[in-house]
Design an enzyme around this catalytic site. Structure first.
Site, mmCIF file in Angstrom:
data_model
loop_
_atom_site.group_PDB
_atom_site.id
_atom_site.type_symbol
_atom_site.label_atom_id
_atom_site.label_comp_id
_atom_site.label_asym_id
_atom_site.label_seq_id
_atom_site.Cartn_x
_atom_site.Cartn_y
_atom_site.Cartn_z
ATOM 1 N N TYR A 101 0.859 -1.194 0.000
ATOM 2 C CA TYR A 101 0.000 0.000 0.000
ATOM 3 C C TYR A 101 0.887 1.233 0.000
ATOM 4 C CZ TYR A 101 -3.178 3.645 1.537
ATOM 5 O OH TYR A 101 -3.895 4.802 1.597
ATOM 6 N N GLU A 185 -3.323 7.291 -4.304
ATOM 7 C CA GLU A 185 -3.234 6.051 -3.544
ATOM 8 C C GLU A 185 -3.101 4.880 -4.499
ATOM 9 O OE1 GLU A 185 -6.002 4.742 0.027
ATOM 10 O OE2 GLU A 185 -6.784 3.952 -1.846
#
Ligand code: GDP
Ligand code: MN
Length: 377
Positions: A101, A185
């Site tokens: 992530y 993201e």
């Protein structure tokens, strides 16, 4: 404004990040050919502006073009957290070795940008952060210096990402800064079995204040407003925010309008909107502002609060009179003019003598009167 995954993917690619080959379609009939062009086996991904598509059944692997068509047919029209799927992205599947992530976000609490990264990507990062906070690295970024080679290496090390991920971190920072984003993201950023680092899913939130520079995203970019009145006001270039009350507000200067909202609330009424018509306050802007406010069915009275400065009160009064020629006034209007040339401005409005327009000399008095008129309506 949030971008769709396929738009985020496009930006990533433009800034040199590796992404899977993909095509976007909105008809199941196009799936077979698209899948064929991508090599037959594809991932079919719902394009909706919400996360957790995988869990909701909006991300599925199809073994061949025929299966791709079937899966596309299933996913199109699906409802994911209140979002209807109108398009899918078909992407070349990759063999994943590890999922990470990474994101950059403008963190208002610390007043700077934060890199948030974790070697435990794929699932929802909120879950990882809640159960294993030590697995999520949060590193502040100096917005002037940005993500240098050193910084990227530092982020990768802190999050236990492989060192090959560092160059991707630098490119992702470029996406944030050059594309006017408040958030970028990638979840998951993956290392494939054959050792490549690929952005498999992306979320980008653009700064609506930069909408004028982001025309490429089409009408959507210029219209970040869900509220139809706000959209109409934005189309007229007005600085308007819809609120829940019944007293329409027009003022010149954001500070004055904010205090006007407070004073109206202090009188026990609720403001229906924020509208700052700024310094110029021409007849055109006044007319546009009035027409937006009057079209709000919740509005029962309107309070125009003007402090004459460089634009003097007589000019504003002239603007109001002219605006009243083009806009049919359907609700009572209370005007308070003060400051430069206030007396002349009041005289102009008096001379016009519109039955629905009255004047008050103080802000408090005007607010009370507007609240009273709204209450009586
Ligand atoms: P989200 O659920 O909305 O975040 O959608 P993602 O695009 O992140 O997909 C969810 C999950 O599907 C990912 O974390 C992966 O595990 C899996 N996935 C997505 N694309 C591929 C792919 O090309 N190959 C494989 N094996 N899995 C994938
Ligand atoms: Mn994801």
């Amino acid at each position: 404004m949030d971008l769709y995954e396929h738009q985020a993917r496009q930006l990533f690619a433009e800034h040199g990040m590796a992404v899977p080959e993909a095509e976007v379609i909105d008809r199941a009939a196009d799936a077979k050919e698209a899948a064929g062009r991508l090599g037959g086996r594809v991932v079919v991904k719902a394009q909706v502006k919400t996360g957790g598509r995988g869990k909701a059944g909006g991300v599925k692997i199809a073994a061949d073009p025929a299966a791709a068509e079937l899966t596309t047919r299933q996913i199109l029209g699906m409802d994911i957290k209140g979002h209807t799927v109108r398009a899918v992205m078909l992407a070349q599947p990759v063999d994943i070795e590890a999922e990470f992530y990474v994101s950059y976000v403008l963190d208002r609490a610390t007043g700077t940008f934060l890199a948030i990264a974790s070697a435990e990507g794929g699932m929802e990062i909120e879950e990882v952060a809640a159960t294993r906070p030590e697995a999520v690295a949060r590193i502040p970024i100096d917005p002037v210096e940005g993500v240098t080679e050193r910084k990227a290496a530092q982020i990768a090390a802190a999050a236990a990402l492989p060192p090959e991920a560092a160059p991707v971190l630098q490119r992702l920072w470029q996406v944030l800064t050059r594309e006017d984003a408040l958030l970028v993201e990638v979840n998951p950023l993956v290392r494939t079995v054959d050792g490549r680092i690929l952005a498999l899913d992306g979320k980008v939130t653009l700064d609506d204040n930069a909408g004028f520079r982001q025309a490429r995203w089409g009408a959507e970019a210029g219209d970040p407003h869900g509220d139809p009145l706000e959209a109409a006001a934005a189309a007229k270039g007005l600085n308007y925010v819809k609120l829940d009350g019944e007293v329409g507000i027009i003022g010149n200067g954001a500070g004055l309008v904010m205090s006007t909202l407070d004073v109206v609330a202090g009188c026990g009424a609720r403001p229906a909107n924020f509208l700052d018509i700024g310094g110029g306050a021409s007849a055109g802007i006044m007319a546009d502002g009035l027409s937006v406010i009057l079209s709000d069915p919740a509005v029962k009275s309107v309070f125009v609060n003007v402090f004459g400065g460089i634009t003097s009160c007589d000019a504003v009064a002239g603007g109001i009179v002219q605006a009243l020629r083009s806009v049919r006034l359907t609700k009572p209007l209370v005007v308070r003019l003060d400051g430069n040339n206030a007396a002349r401005g009041r005289a102009i409005l008096d001379a016009h003598a519109h039955p629905l327009v009255e004047q008050a000399t103080t802000m408090d008095g005007a607010a009370r009167r507007a609240a009273q008129l709204a209450d009586a309506a």
